[in-house]
Design an enzyme around this catalytic site. Structure first.
Site, short mmCIF file in Angstrom:
data_model
loop_
_atom_site.label_atom_id
_atom_site.label_comp_id
_atom_site.label_asym_id
_atom_site.label_seq_id
_atom_site.Cartn_x
_atom_site.Cartn_y
_atom_site.Cartn_z
N PRO A 8 3.20 0.13 15.50
CA PRO A 8 2.76 1.50 15.01
C PRO A 8 3.72 2.38 13.95
CG PRO A 8 3.52 1.58 17.39
CD PRO A 8 3.66 0.22 16.87
N CYS A 24 5.72 18.65 -12.98
CA CYS A 24 5.23 18.73 -14.37
C CYS A 24 4.33 17.42 -14.60
CB CYS A 24 6.28 18.48 -15.41
SG CYS A 24 6.93 20.11 -15.99
N1 LLP Z 1 3.44 -3.40 10.40
C1 LLP Z 1 3.53 -3.72 8.88
C2 LLP Z 1 3.96 -5.00 8.60
C3 LLP Z 1 3.00 -2.71 7.83
O1 LLP Z 1 2.96 -3.34 6.68
C4 LLP Z 1 2.75 -1.52 8.46
C5 LLP Z 1 2.22 -0.47 7.27
C6 LLP Z 1 2.86 -1.18 9.46
C7 LLP Z 1 3.53 -2.01 10.67
C8 LLP Z 1 2.78 0.31 9.86
O2 LLP Z 1 1.46 0.64 9.81
P1 LLP Z 1 0.91 2.13 10.21
O3 LLP Z 1 0.83 1.94 11.83
O4 LLP Z 1 1.74 3.01 9.61
O5 LLP Z 1 -0.54 1.96 9.74
N2 LLP Z 1 1.99 4.29 2.42
C9 LLP Z 1 0.49 4.31 2.92
C10 LLP Z 1 0.76 3.30 4.24
C11 LLP Z 1 1.19 2.00 3.92
C12 LLP Z 1 1.12 1.28 5.28
C13 LLP Z 1 2.27 -0.19 4.81
N3 LLP Z 1 2.50 -1.02 5.80
C14 LLP Z 1 0.14 5.57 3.47
O6 LLP Z 1 0.70 6.55 3.19
O7 LLP Z 1 -1.09 5.96 3.92
#
Ligand code: LLP
Length: 430
Positions: A290, A360
């Site tokens: 997570p 900007c």
């Molecule tokens: N594990 C791996 C291999 C990942 O690539 C990610 C997120 C996570 C765990 C964690 O996922 P989460 O629980 O946060 O969904 N910048 C984007 C989100 C990119 C997520 C990339 N990988 C945003 O701001 O929505």
């Protein structure tokens, strides 16, 4: 209207975060300001631990995906709450080690880790490397001479998790991991089994982010278990770890439909037990990663309102003293957010406005056509659920310093990340 337990309104009608008055915080620390409630972060960590204990006999470990918000304070909390850690760069690893995180519980990810990063991880005795591709497998095998390295293989399970296309990482056309259907994933397992310095302990996948369905996780678990069964029968290796990645969605506004974490794990754990019995596999150690759901709901960004520009018949721009530099998510993904006037938090949100930043760039918006209380210059705006992927994705566009971050512990604030200064903006210039 409120999306997390840590938010409230006090007798002055001000927004509170972890019991601290948002207006006092803005006065004391200035704006823009990232605010994070410690109790909420810990509650979010515990929800994962509890779900694993309740539905999977505790035979699992949540790894905090530090890309969501990498800083020493969060690494310390994750460790204190008994979590492991997912890092994806030397910088995230360095931060964790500086925070005293036990390297044995760190998983190193990345689709193009540099040789330096792999050497650094091995030197620091990082517990597990999640290998993405054959080039990396070869490099790692060479670097690991003398001391076996525990690895997992990142697999593309080929699942479309129905989320925003930019943050979908599990489908076949993805730069991440080994494809199953081309035979590439099995070839990687075969090579890893033959490499004397590598110990293949598990498989990993990540199907996407901000997901509200259980089905993609169940599907992914099923696909990976079948691959584990193939490895067992054809290579004679019983893998002990199954890492299902991150991706559980949170509330950004009332249109989101986030489920309590327990709902996911009850179903996923039931499926794992049933499928393992059918495939004659021992129950693997279940790893989850997570990111967003740990700090996301616990964070709020505070801004001061500058000009309010009413364009008759078109829209009203409420401008704030931050924007795409501290929160690029609306600009990048059209991400939804709830915005409040923190000093009029008890009043209804009767206006429809566009909240614009100070950069900007015309696209520098935090939210368009969003509900807000009537606001005037000098008011404090709060954007909710900004604890994840805001600070960690911040930039210095226009050489605007990044804001500080305060953590609220039992109503009291302390700085956990200092704000940059304008001198910092030229610090590395030669
Ligand atoms: N594990 C791996 C291999 C990942 O690539 C990610 C997120 C996570 C765990 C964690 O996922 P989460 O629980 O946060 O969904 N910048 C984007 C989100 C990119 C997520 C990339 N990988 C945003 O701001 O929505």
């Amino acid at each position: 209207m409120f999306l997390a337990d840590c938010l409230g309104v006090n007798e002055l009608g001000h927004l509170t975060i972890g019991g601290a008055d948002a207006i006092d915080l803005a006065r004391e620390f200035g704006t823009p300001l990232y605010v994070l409630d410690e109790t909420q972060v810990r509650q979010n960590c515990r929800a994962y631990k509890e779900a694993i204990a309740k539905f999977y006999g505790g035979h699992g470990l949540p790894l905090y995906a530090s890309k969501a918000l990498s800083c020493k304070a969060l690494c310390r909390i994750a460790q204190e709450e008994g979590m492991g850690l997912d890092v994806v760069s030397a910088g995230e690893l360095y931060t964790a080690l500086q925070a005293g995180f036990d390297p044995a519980n760190i998983y190193f990810h990345g689709n193009n880790k540099t040789r330096f990063e792999l050497e650094y991880a091995l030197r620091e005795r990082v517990g597990f490397i999640v290998v993405d591709n054959l080039t990396e497998l070869e490099t790692l095998s060479g670097l690991a001479a003398g001391r076996p390295v525990d690895i997992l293989l990142r697999i593309k399970p080929g699942i479309d998790a129905h989320t925003h296309q930019f943050i979908r990482t599990g489908q076949i056309d993805s730069k991440f991991g080994f494809a199953l259907e081309t035979g590439e994933a099995f070839e990687a397992a075969r090579m890893a089994a033959a490499a004397p310095n590598l110990r293949l302990v598990g498989v990993h996948c990540h199907v996407g982010s901000q997901i509200f369905d259980v089905a993609p996780f169940e599907l992914a678990a099923d696909v990976l278990l079948r691959f584990m069964a193939q490895i067992k029968s054809e290579l004679g290796i019983t893998l002990t770890q199954l890492n299902l990645g991150g991706g559980i969605g949170i509330f950004y506004d009332e249109t989101d439909d986030a489920l309590p974490y327990g709902v996911y794990f009850e179903k996923v754990a039931a499926l794992l037990k049933e499928r393992c019995a059918a495939l004659d596999l021992p129950l693997p150690l279940l790893l989850l990663e997570p990111g967003r759901s740990i700090p996301g709901p616990a964070g709020v960004t505070l801004y001061t309102v500058g000009a309010v520009k009413e364009i008759p018949g078109i829209r009203t721009y409420v401008t704030v003293d931050g924007g795409m530099g501290d929160n690029p998510r609306y600009m990048m993904y059209g991400a939804n957010y709830t915005v409040l006037c923190a000093n009029r938090a008890a009043q209804p949100r009767t206006e429809t406005v566009t909240v614009a930043g100070r950069y900007c760039e015309s696209g520098d918006l935090i939210q368009e056509h969003t509900k807000l209380q009537a606001t005037a210059p000098g008011d404090i705006l709060a954007v909710l659920a900004t604890g994840a992927y805001n600070y960690s994705m911040a930039s210095n566009y226009n050489r605007v310093p990044k804001p500080p971050m305060v953590m609220i512990t039992e109503g009291r604030p302390r700085i956990i990340v200092r704000g940059e200064t304008i001198e910092d903006m030229a610090r590395l210039d030669c």
